[in-house]
Enzyme design. Structure first.
Site, mmCIF file in Angstrom:
data_model
loop_
_atom_site.group_PDB
_atom_site.id
_atom_site.type_symbol
_atom_site.label_atom_id
_atom_site.label_comp_id
_atom_site.label_asym_id
_atom_site.label_seq_id
_atom_site.Cartn_x
_atom_site.Cartn_y
_atom_site.Cartn_z
ATOM 1 N N SER A 253 -52.122 -30.030 -91.748
ATOM 2 C CA SER A 253 -52.800 -30.823 -92.774
ATOM 3 C C SER A 253 -52.757 -32.295 -92.414
ATOM 4 C CB SER A 253 -52.129 -30.598 -94.132
ATOM 5 O OG SER A 253 -50.862 -31.233 -94.137
ATOM 6 N N LYS A 254 -53.383 -33.081 -93.232
ATOM 7 C CA LYS A 254 -53.498 -34.521 -92.986
ATOM 8 C C LYS A 254 -52.149 -35.193 -92.728
ATOM 9 C CE LYS A 254 -57.968 -35.698 -93.769
ATOM 10 N NZ LYS A 254 -58.503 -34.542 -94.470
ATOM 11 N N ARG A 255 -51.118 -34.623 -93.318
ATOM 12 C CA ARG A 255 -49.797 -35.213 -93.154
ATOM 13 C C ARG A 255 -49.346 -35.221 -91.686
ATOM 14 N NH1 ARG A 255 -45.858 -32.133 -95.524
ATOM 15 N NH2 ARG A 255 -47.310 -30.410 -95.700
ATOM 16 N N HIS A 256 -49.957 -34.381 -90.883
ATOM 17 C CA HIS A 256 -49.566 -34.299 -89.481
ATOM 18 C C HIS A 256 -50.372 -35.229 -88.585
ATOM 19 C CE1 HIS A 256 -48.529 -30.357 -91.288
ATOM 20 N NE2 HIS A 256 -47.388 -30.642 -90.715
ATOM 21 N N GLY A 257 -51.136 -36.132 -89.201
ATOM 22 C CA GLY A 257 -51.944 -37.030 -88.387
ATOM 23 C C GLY A 257 -53.381 -36.537 -88.319
#
Length: 488
Positions: A253-257
RNA sequence: GUCCCUAUCGUCUAGCCUGGUCCAGGACACUGGCCUUUCAAGCCAGCGACACGGGUUCAAAUCCCGUUAGGGACGCCA
C-alpha cells in the site's frame, strides 16, 4: 487448454494503476498471449461515488506505458460491449429480472441503518454477521407498506447453505460453506449492481474463460459461483494469484512508498524492467533465468509455474534489473530515453537540435553503465550542463583543502587551457606527463580535478569529464577551485 | 471472532505433485578481496533458509496430522 481463451482485467477507476493490479494484468496478458487468446479491458465503475474519468485515463496510460496491450474492450471495441459497467445497466437489469423471475433473488427493504445495527450487534457478540434473510418472505402488503414509506429496496440473492468447492488453478480445491455467507446484495437501491453480480454477469456475457485475479478475491468466488449456478451458466476456470506485499508482509500500500506504475515511470524505470520484475513476483521459469524478453515470457508463461504464497516487493532488486535493462540499450536509444529527465530538471530545453543531441550522446556514453534509473542522469551529468556548480562540501574538504592543490591547479589550468587538440586522448597524455614530471600520483591529481570541474566526488572518468566540461569552463572552474582551495 | 489461504537464505525463488542424485541450487542485497582516476561495472571468495512438533518410511524440504506465525476475506467497496 481450450483454444478460445478469453481473459480480462477489470480495474475500478478510483486511483492509479497499482503495482499489484499491474502484475495481475501482466499475468492475464501473458496467459492470453501464450494461449493465443483474447485479453479484454473492462471498466468496473459501478461505484459512482469514487470512479473518475481522470483515474481511468491514468490507468490506461500506465498500461500503455508498460506495453500491456488489450485485444478487446474499453477504448478498443469488440463484439461483447459495452465494456464499461456503467453502460451495461440494461444487461444487469435483464439478468436481475431472470433471477427475480426464477425466485433466486428477492427485494430487501432493510435500511442501511438497520443493517449497520445488526452488524454491530453481531460484532459485539463476537459472531460473524450473516444477514437474517428476513425480507425473503415479505407479503405483498409488507412490500406495499415499505413502498409507501418511500423505502427503496435492494435486491438480494438467496443462498441455500450448501458447500461449494472452488477448483482453483493456483490454490487447488477450496471448500466454502455458503451458510456463512447469508443472502447477499446483488443490486443496490439506486439500481447499480454490486461487484460480484456485475462482474459475474459480465464474465458470462463476455465469455470469459479464465478468471485470473488477486488472492483477495478467493473468498468472493463462492458468491460468484452461486450467481453462475442461479443463472444456469457454465463456470469459468479460476486462478487466484498471490498478493504483492510490502516489506512487512502485508498487502502493498501507499505506506510502502511508490505503489503506482506512474511513479516508477517518473523515477526513470523502464517499462521492460518493470514487466520483468513484476512477472518474477510469484512466477519463475526455473532455478536460473532472471531476465526475460516479452517473447520469452509469452512462450514460457504458464499458470502452473505461479507460486502460492505472497511476494514482498523488493525495490533493490527492481533497481538492479532496471540497471541491467539500461545497460542493454544502445547509445542512441539511451540518449533519447534520458532527454525527458534532463528537460524535467531544466538542464535542456524542449527543442534539441542534432548537434545538441550528439553532445548529449557523448555525455551519456561517458556516464556509461552507472545509470540505474534514467533519472540518475541528472546527478551524473549536471556539471556538463550548468554554468554555476554546486559543490559537495565533503568532497571539497577531502580533495581541495590540501596545501599542494592550489599550485597544482594553477599549473593544470595552464596545461589544460592550452591543450591542443582538446580531446580525451591528448588530455590524458598531458595529465600523465604532468604526473611524471611532478612525481604527483594519478589519484592526487585526478580527485582534486574532478571536484574542481564537477563539484562532486564521483562521476564519469576524468578525461571524459575534462573534455565534456570544455576548455572555457575548465579554465573558469579551475580559477574558482583555486580560490576555494586557498580559502582554508 | 468466523471462514479461507500461505509457510525454503534479509528479499525474489528452484526443488515438493512423481520421497533418496539436496549436510538444499540460482538471483538481489550484504561482507571481504582483485582491478582501478572516483563511482559504477567486472571477476573471485564469503555470510545466509527447509517455522515448530509429531507421525509414515530403510530414507522426508518433499507424504500425513497438529501447533505456531503471517496474510486475506467477512460492505448498499472493487
Amino acid at each position: 487448454m481450450p483454444t478460445d481463451v478469453r481473459v480480462r482485467i477489470a480495474p475500478s477507476p478510483t486511483g492509479y494503476l497499482h503495482l499489484g493490479l499491474a502484475r495481475t494484468a501482466l499475468f492475464n496478458w501473458l496467459f492470453a498471449k501464450h494461449h493465443k487468446g483474447t485479453f479484454i479491458l473492462r471498466v468496473d465503475d459501478t461505484d459512482v461515488e469514487r470512479s473518475t474519468e481522470e483515474s481511468l485515463e491514468n490507468i490506461i496510460e500506465s498500461f500503455r506505458w508498460l506495453g500491456i496491450e488489450f485485444d478487446e474492450g474499453y477504448g478498443i471495441g469488440g463484439n461483447y460491449g459495452p465494456y464499461k459497467q456503467s453502460e451495461r445497466l440494461d444487461i444487469y437489469k435483464e439478468y436481475t429480472q431472470k433471477l427475480l423471475d426464477s425466485e433466486f433473488a428477492y427485494y430487501c427493504y432493510c435500511t442501511k441503518e438497520e443493517l449497520d445495527a445488526e452488524r454491530e450487534q453481531a460484532k459485539a457478540q463476537k459472531k460473524p454477521f450473516i444477514y437474517s434473510g428476513k425480507c425473503r418472505n415479505l407479503t405483498p402488503d409488507d412490500k406495499k407498506k415499505f413502498h409507501e414509506e418511500g423505502r427503496k429496496p435492494s435486491i438480494r440473492l438467496k443462498v441455500n447453505g450448501k458447500t461449494i468447492v472452488v477448483n482453483d488453478l493456483v490454490k487447488g480445491d477450496t471448500e466454502f460453506r455458503t451458510g456463512l455467507l447469508g443472502d447477499f446484495i446483488i443490486v443496490r437501491p439506486n439500481g447499480m449492481p454490486m461487484y460480484n453480480f456485475a462482474s459475474s454477469v459480465d464474465d458470462i456475457t463476455m465469455k470469459t474463460s479464465h478468471i485470473i485475479r488477486a488472492d483477495e478475491h478467493l473468498s468472493n468466488t463462492p458468491k460468484q459461483i452461486i450467481i453462475y449456478e442461479a443463472l444456469k451458466c457454465p463456470l469459468p476456470e479460476f486462478a487466484h494469484v498471490p498478493l504483492v506485499l510490502g516489506s512487512k508482509g502485508e498487502k502493498l500500500s501507499k505506506r510502502h512508498g511508490a505503489t503506482s506504475a506512474e511513479e516508477y515511470r517518473k523515477q526513470g524505470y523502464l517499462p521492460e524492467a518493470m514487466i520483468n520484475y513484476l512477472v518474477r513476483l510469484g512466477w519463475s521459469l526455473d532455478d536460473q533465468e532472471e531476465i526475460f524478453t516479452i517473447d520469452e515470457l509469452i512462450e514460457n508463461f504458464t499458470i502452473d509455474r505461479v507460486g502460492k504464497s505472497g511476494s514482498v516487493f523488493d525495490q533493490q532488486k527492481l533497481l538492479w534489473l532496471n540497471g541491467e535493462y539500461i545497460a542493454k540499450m544502445d547509445l542512441d536509444e539511451r540518449a533519447k530515453a534520458v532527454i525527458p529527465f534532463l528537460q524535467e530538471a531544466g538542464l535542456v530545453g524542449d527543442d534539441i537540435p542534432p548537434e545538441k543531441f550528439e553532445w548529449i550522446k557523448e555525455i551519456v556514453k561517458a556516464v556509461g553503465d552507472r545509470l540505474k534509473t534514467l533519472a540518475q542522469i541528472v546527478d551524473y551529468a549536471e556539471a556538463f550542463f550548468v554554468d554555476e556548480l554546486e559543490y559537495d562540501e565533503k568532497a571539497v574538504n577531502k580533495r581541495l583543502k590540501k596545501d599542494y592543490v592550489p599550485e597544482m591547479l594553477e599549473q593544470l589550468k595552464d596545461i589544460l587551457g592550452n591543450a591542443d587538440p582538446f580531446n580525451e586522448e591528448n588530455l590524458e597524455k598531458l595529465v600523465r606527463y604532468y604526473s611524471e614530471e611532478t612525481g604527483l600520483s594519478g589519484s592526487k591529481i585526478i580527485h582534486p580535478l574532478r571536484v574542481s570541474l564537477t563539484g562532486k566526488a564521483v562521476g564519469p572518468g576524468i578525461f571524459e569529464t575534462i573534455y565534456l566540461v570544455g576548455r572555457e569552463r575548465v579554465i573558469e572552474r579551475l580559477d574558482k577551485a583555486i580560490e576555494i582551495a586557498k580559502a582554508q
